[in-house]
Write an enzyme that holds these catalytic residues in place. Structure first.
Site, PDB file in Angstrom:
ATOM      1  N   THR A  48       0.829  -1.341   0.102  1.00  0.00           N
ATOM      2  CA  THR A  48      -0.042  -0.057   0.029  1.00  0.00           C
ATOM      3  C   THR A  48       0.808   1.072   0.124  1.00  0.00           C
ATOM      4  O   THR A  48       1.770   1.233   0.670  1.00  0.00           O
ATOM      5  CB  THR A  48      -0.823   0.003   1.205  1.00  0.00           C
ATOM      6  OG1 THR A  48      -0.091   0.058   2.567  1.00  0.00           O
ATOM      7  CG2 THR A  48      -1.909  -1.106   1.376  1.00  0.00           C
ATOM      8  N   SER A  95       5.839   9.964   8.754  1.00  0.00           N
ATOM      9  CA  SER A  95       4.572   9.509   8.445  1.00  0.00           C
ATOM     10  C   SER A  95       4.847   9.445   6.901  1.00  0.00           C
ATOM     11  O   SER A  95       5.632  10.100   6.401  1.00  0.00           O
ATOM     12  CB  SER A  95       3.424  10.139   8.770  1.00  0.00           C
ATOM     13  OG  SER A  95       2.941  11.124   7.606  1.00  0.00           O
ATOM     14  N   LYS A  96       3.861   8.434   6.145  1.00  0.00           N
ATOM     15  CA  LYS A  96       3.955   8.469   4.829  1.00  0.00           C
ATOM     16  C   LYS A  96       3.772   9.820   4.087  1.00  0.00           C
ATOM     17  O   LYS A  96       4.092  10.033   2.972  1.00  0.00           O
ATOM     18  CB  LYS A  96       3.017   7.463   4.129  1.00  0.00           C
ATOM     19  CG  LYS A  96       3.218   6.038   4.562  1.00  0.00           C
ATOM     20  CD  LYS A  96       2.355   5.028   3.788  1.00  0.00           C
ATOM     21  CE  LYS A  96       2.754   3.582   4.372  1.00  0.00           C
ATOM     22  NZ  LYS A  96       2.339   2.605   3.643  1.00  0.00           N
ATOM     23  N   ARG A  97       3.192  10.800   4.729  1.00  0.00           N
ATOM     24  CA  ARG A  97       2.840  12.014   4.239  1.00  0.00           C
ATOM     25  C   ARG A  97       4.195  12.987   4.173  1.00  0.00           C
ATOM     26  O   ARG A  97       4.185  13.879   3.658  1.00  0.00           O
ATOM     27  CB  ARG A  97       1.817  12.771   5.195  1.00  0.00           C
ATOM     28  CG  ARG A  97       0.519  12.370   4.653  1.00  0.00           C
ATOM     29  CD  ARG A  97      -0.602  13.143   5.581  1.00  0.00           C
ATOM     30  NE  ARG A  97      -0.369  12.798   7.039  1.00  0.00           N
ATOM     31  CZ  ARG A  97      -0.966  11.811   7.640  1.00  0.00           C
ATOM     32  NH1 ARG A  97      -1.605  10.995   6.975  1.00  0.00           N
ATOM     33  NH2 ARG A  97      -0.577  11.571   8.934  1.00  0.00           N
ATOM     34  N   HIS A 144       9.877   8.619   1.862  1.00  0.00           N
ATOM     35  CA  HIS A 144       9.770   7.986   0.403  1.00  0.00           C
ATOM     36  C   HIS A 144      11.040   7.509  -0.008  1.00  0.00           C
ATOM     37  O   HIS A 144      11.892   8.312  -0.459  1.00  0.00           O
ATOM     38  CB  HIS A 144       8.811   8.967  -0.547  1.00  0.00           C
ATOM     39  CG  HIS A 144       7.516   8.911  -0.001  1.00  0.00           C
ATOM     40  ND1 HIS A 144       6.687   8.010   0.061  1.00  0.00           N
ATOM     41  CD2 HIS A 144       7.032   9.851   0.686  1.00  0.00           C
ATOM     42  CE1 HIS A 144       5.438   8.403   0.484  1.00  0.00           C
ATOM     43  NE2 HIS A 144       5.625   9.680   1.221  1.00  0.00           N
TER      44      HIS A 144
END
Ligand code: GLU
Ligand code: ZN
Length: 495
Positions: free
Chosen positions: A18, A265-267, A272
């Site tokens: 995901t 966080s992924k934000r 990334h």
């Protein structure tokens, strides 16, 4: 003797496909990989398993699945068993293991380890409110339903979720990172193993697969710590029904904190992984930095190779306290690894970046290769990321100078253009086009002749020829560019 030193060691990474692969995932992969490789060095029969946890159909994407392999290939961490390479416990993709989970669910039910629950979320919440209970989660309402109650719920058209019957009492385990961790079962409600539509949940499939794949050590992020007492309780049931032989050891790796001391966080853009590749990090530079998020090789040492990490990595040395992600430090460590590359290695590493930027063709021509080999010693020492080679070397390979407009405005003002004209006149008289001859001609004309300071003299020449204020050394750049192109560029600056 250390934890991992004997017998069989089987660890795994078990990402869910995901979103885009993030820093925490790579840190977990790296620690598991290093744990297995270290154990192998100590003589253990050690295996690193790659499993895909894709039971959440709504959230999984093919793009994310592909990028997991892409990122792992870039990082260069290899696994011994996995969806692509197979292995004795295949399949390694949970979406292909549905029959196994249905079978285990049936056996758990038969053994009385689980039961059907017909409650809606609202009903559970309402009962909690009414009873004033502080305990979160499910209250066990459906544990002992009568046949009549079941029939009534069915008649209403309700479909049950399957819940695990949590035992009473305390659950303690010896965490490989944090020591003894204890949960009271009051805080661990009867959790769901499968949805009303029959789909199995993470709470079931991860421990079932760990058991069936004979995982010995579960090393994973602290965010999963709260699921561990459930999994330990479930293991007892899995042993009773013949699915598990033993309970694995658990080790929970520290949180990674980002800006403002909030969990990364992924934000957060720096979370990334593929962005680091695109930004020109070396995989070994990033891995070295990720290794430091919870572990260190020695008090006074930040830069090391993966081999050195493998030799030294002990899970007991992992620090349970949250680690702070520091991009500046990641960049500094990457820069240190850039310094370790030979000119040949650097050439090899920057080539795909130069190709992607359209500076080199694919395949590279002989002429380009020759120029690149000669240019690399000039830039290798000056770049901290592979992408910086793109900015530095573009001028050598393009026919047109890609001028940086801000640099032109600042440096190629009327005075700057006059300097460029004088430089051109001086260089026209240079017969042997070598950097030493170029340097003395320019010094003579601009510094001795016009009385300019070096910065004022050479800045405009640099921008005229390379398009920007930051470039490889000027005289060598002129030499590499060649007489004809250099003079042409000096003669056609934006005026
Ligand atoms: N699939 C889980 C995740 O991506 C990891 C499960 C585990 O390591 O136990 O968060
Ligand atoms: Zn219920």
């Amino acid at each position: 003797m250390t934890e991992s030193s004997t017998g069989t060691v089987r660890v795994r990474m078990a990402p869910s496909p995901t979103g885009s692969p993030h820093v925490g995932l790579a840190r977990t992969a790296l620690y598991n990989w290093a744990f297995a490789r270290h154990a192998a060095l100590q003589g253990a029969d050690a295996t690193f398993v790659f499993r895909i946890e894709d039971t959440d159909k709504e959230r999984n994407t093919q793009e994310s699945y592909d990028s997991l392999f892409e990122v792992m290939a870039w990082l260069g961490l290899s696994w011994d068993e996995g969806p692509d390479v197979g292995g004795p416990y295949a399949p390694y993709r949970q979406s292909e293991r549905s029959d196994i989970y249905s079978d285990v669910l049936a056996r758990l039910r038969e053994g009385g380890w689980s039961y059907d629950c017909y409650c809606t979320t609202d009903e559970v919440a309402a009962r909690r409110l009414e009873s004033g209970s502080k305990t979160m989660g499910y209250d066990g309402f459906c544990r002992e339903l009568t046949d009549a109650q079941v029939e009534a719920f069915r008649a209403e058209g309700r479909a049950p979720v399957v819940r695990f019957r949590m035992p009473e009492g305390e659950i303690s385990f010896d965490d490989l990172v944090r020591g003894t961790v204890t949960f009271h079962s009051d805080h661990v409600p009867d959790f769901a193993l499968a949805r009303a539509n029959g789909d199995p949940l993470y709470t079931l499939v991860a421990p079932v697969d760990d058991a069936m794949m004979k995982i010995t050590h579960v090393l994973r992020g602290e965010d999963l710590l709260s699921s561990t007492p459930r999994q330990i309780a479930l293991y007892d049931a899995l042993k009773a029904i013949g699915v598990a032989e033993t309970t694995p050891r658990f080790g929970h790796l520290p949180y990674v904190m980002g800006e403002g001391n909030k969990k990364l966080s992924k934000r957060d853009p720096e979370a990334h992984l593929l962005a680091y590749r695109d930004d020109g990090f070396l995989p070994e530079g990033l891995l070295n930095y990720l290794a430091l998020l919870g572990w260190s090789i020695a008090a006074d040492r930040d830069v090391f190779s993966l081999d050195e990490m493998v030799a030294a990595f002990e899970i007991a040395d992992v620090n349970p306290n949250p680690a702070r992600f520091d991009l500046k430090k990641a960049e500094a460590i990457n820069a240190a690894h850039m310094r370790l590359l030979s000119s040949e290695e650097m050439t090899e590493r920057v080539t795909p970046y130069l190709q992607r930027a359209g500076i080199l063709s694919d395949p590279v021509t002989a002429e380009q290769a020759d120029l690149l080999v000669r240019a690399m010693p000039l830039v290798g020492e000056r770049i901290n990321k592979l992408t910086e080679a793109v900015d530095m070397l573009g001028f050598l390979f393009h026919d047109e100078v890609g001028y940086d407009e801000a640099d032109v405005a600042k440096i190629l003002d009327p005075t700057g253009v006059e300097v460029v004209d004088a430089a051109r006149a001086a260089l026209e008289g240079v017969s042997t086009w070598g950097h030493e001859e170029i340097e003395s001609a320019l010094r003579e004309a601009l510094i001795d002749g016009l009385g300019l300071k070096p910065r004022v003299a050479f800045g405009p020449v640099r921008v005229a020829v390379t398009g920007r204020r930051i470039s490889p050394p000027l005289f060598e750049s002129l030499e590499l560019l060649g007489r004809e192109k250099s003079l042409a560029r000096l003669g056609s600056v934006p005026r």
